[in-house]
Design a protein around this motif. Structure first.
Motif: not given
Length: 240
Positions: A163-168
């Motif tokens: 989720a963090f990667t997609v958001g970033s």
């Protein structure tokens, strides 16, 4: 009269399913929001200091990787601690059922009596549930824990990192693709729209007011980017 009636209402959340869904929702939404806001703040801050492409790309990728690892590790430690505590409570309940069955039966009856049943009915319910599955009856009534639905720390860590990667990736793309003069305005717009979307989705899934969640996330993201851009412009202007 038919006895095949459903025991739950369609679409109504119940303890086990709701708890599991909220755990995944928490990890996913927090991971995505952190990825959007922290990476956006980082790249906007660097863009405030320089118009060069390489420093912005380097800072964005480094922030993405470091943030994803940090989120995954934090979620793993948090959920592992929670799982260890739950497992310790389950082990304690198993011992008590073996060592003091009568006291445990009386305790279970008292729980149901406190919920409004008469002493006789509460005792009957406790005896019947104990006869069927004493351990399941006690952990549900006393602890509110389903032994088969303990949160998996690896799943939580993986969900948080993804989720963090997609958001970033969103602010990273927004800051790198436009021409230098449009980078910061485009990033602001894209990030605020993304935060509004994640706020609305999380509120819908969690059953909370949509407007409040959207305003909270959008305002926080706007403040974070404004502050980091101002600091970046200040440091860049000083030539540090």
């Amino acid at each position: 009269m038919s006895t095949d009636l459903p025991v739950t209402h369609t679409g109504e959340p119940h303890a086990g399913a709701l708890g599991t869904r909220l755990n995944w929702l928490r990890a996913g939404v927090l991971g995505a929001n952190d990825g959007i806001v922290s990476t956006a703040g980082l790249v906007v801050g660097v863009a405030g200091a320089t118009t060069a492409h390489a420093p912005v790309l380097t800072a964005g990728v480094a922030g993405l990787v470091a943030g994803a690892v940090s989120m995954a590790l934090g979620e793993y430690v948090s959920v592992s601690s929670q799982r260890d505590s739950e497992q310790a409570l389950l082990d304690k309940e198993r011992r008590e059922l073996v060592e003091m069955p009568e006291q445990e039966l009386a305790e279970l009856a008292a729980i149901y009596e406190s919920k409004g049943l008469s002493p006789q009915t509460a005792r009957t319910v406790a005896e019947e549930l104990t006869a069927k599955d004493a351990f399941a009856a006690h952990v549900e009534a006393e602890l509110g824990i389903d032994p088969d639905e303990l949160t998996n720390p690896w799943h939580a860590a993986g969900a948080s990192a993804v989720a963090f990667t997609v958001g970033s990736l969103l602010p990273l793309a927004a800051i790198l693709l436009p021409p230098p003069g449009a980078r910061v305005p485009v990033t602001f717009l894209v990030v605020l729209l993304a935060l509004a979307l994640t706020g609305a989705v999380s509120a819908r899934l969690g059953g909370s007011p949509v407007a409040r969640a959207v305003v909270r996330l959008v305002a926080g993201g706007a403040i974070a980017m404004a502050v980091t851009f101002a600091i970046g412009a200040l440091v860049g202007g000083l030539g540090v």
